[in-house]
Write a protein that holds these residues in place. Structure first.
Motif, short mmCIF file in Angstrom:
data_model
loop_
_atom_site.label_atom_id
_atom_site.label_comp_id
_atom_site.label_asym_id
_atom_site.label_seq_id
_atom_site.Cartn_x
_atom_site.Cartn_y
_atom_site.Cartn_z
N THR A 228 -1.65 2.64 4.83
CA THR A 228 -0.35 2.67 4.16
C THR A 228 0.31 4.03 4.35
OG1 THR A 228 -1.12 1.04 2.56
CG2 THR A 228 0.82 2.34 1.95
N LEU A 229 -0.46 5.08 4.24
CA LEU A 229 0.08 6.43 4.43
C LEU A 229 0.55 6.63 5.87
CD1 LEU A 229 0.53 9.15 3.02
CD2 LEU A 229 -1.76 9.82 3.74
N THR A 230 -0.19 6.07 6.82
CA THR A 230 0.19 6.15 8.22
C THR A 230 1.50 5.41 8.46
OG1 THR A 230 -2.12 6.33 8.87
CG2 THR A 230 -0.57 5.67 10.59
N GLU A 231 1.66 4.26 7.85
CA GLU A 231 2.92 3.51 7.95
C GLU A 231 4.07 4.32 7.34
OE1 GLU A 231 3.55 0.45 9.44
OE2 GLU A 231 1.53 0.69 10.24
N ALA A 232 3.83 4.94 6.20
CA ALA A 232 4.87 5.76 5.56
C ALA A 232 5.23 6.94 6.44
CB ALA A 232 4.38 6.24 4.19
N ARG A 233 4.24 7.53 7.10
CA ARG A 233 4.50 8.64 8.01
C ARG A 233 5.42 8.20 9.14
NH1 ARG A 233 3.02 10.96 12.71
NH2 ARG A 233 2.64 13.19 12.72
N GLY A 234 5.16 7.01 9.68
CA GLY A 234 6.00 6.48 10.74
C GLY A 234 7.44 6.27 10.28
N GLU A 235 7.61 5.79 9.06
CA GLU A 235 8.95 5.60 8.52
C GLU A 235 9.66 6.94 8.35
OE1 GLU A 235 10.60 2.78 8.01
OE2 GLU A 235 8.87 1.61 8.71
N LEU A 236 8.92 7.95 7.93
CA LEU A 236 9.52 9.27 7.76
C LEU A 236 9.91 9.88 9.11
CD1 LEU A 236 10.32 11.20 5.55
CD2 LEU A 236 8.07 12.24 5.69
#
Length: 121
Positions: free
Chosen positions: A66-74
């Motif tokens: 989930t954190l990796t996905e959020a990083r991609g969005e950022l």
């Protein structure tokens, strides 16, 4: 924050906040990955069964995903902000000296070609 900022000051302040948020997510991801690694290798050295703590490991792995996905969005948000700043002619680097960005559409290679004196070696 000063309400009466000039556009370049505003763009630079947002860019700095975005950069700091990216660094914080990277640090959190690295710490979480370390924790998962230590927990898994520690289980073996402690002689615990494979099922010990499995649900906790699984939940932590999901959190890392989930954190990796959020990083991609950022990172995507950063790209959009960069394109907007360029389109508007804003100097978004006033507070972030030395950080370079790829041009739109530029592909970053994992092994860049040497430049300067290293290119002649």
């Amino acid at each position: 924050m000063n309400i009466a900022q000039k556009p370049d000051q505003y763009a630079s302040a947002v860019a700095l906040d975005l950069r700091e948020a990216e660094h914080m997510i990277d640090a959190a991801g690295a710490r979480l990955a370390d924790m998962i690694s230590h927990a898994l290798s520690g289980r073996m050295s402690a002689g615990l069964a494979a099922g010990a703590g499995h649900r906790a490991f699984s939940a932590a792995a999901k959190a890392l995903h989930t954190l990796t996905e959020a990083r991609g969005e950022l990172v995507e948000a950063h790209g959009h902000a960069l394109r907007d700043a360029r389109r508007m002619g804003l100097n978004h680097t006033l507070l972030i000296p030395g950080e370079t960005k790829p041009q739109d559409g530029e592909v970053l290679t994992p092994n860049p070609k040497p430049t300067g004196r290293l290119a002649t070696v």
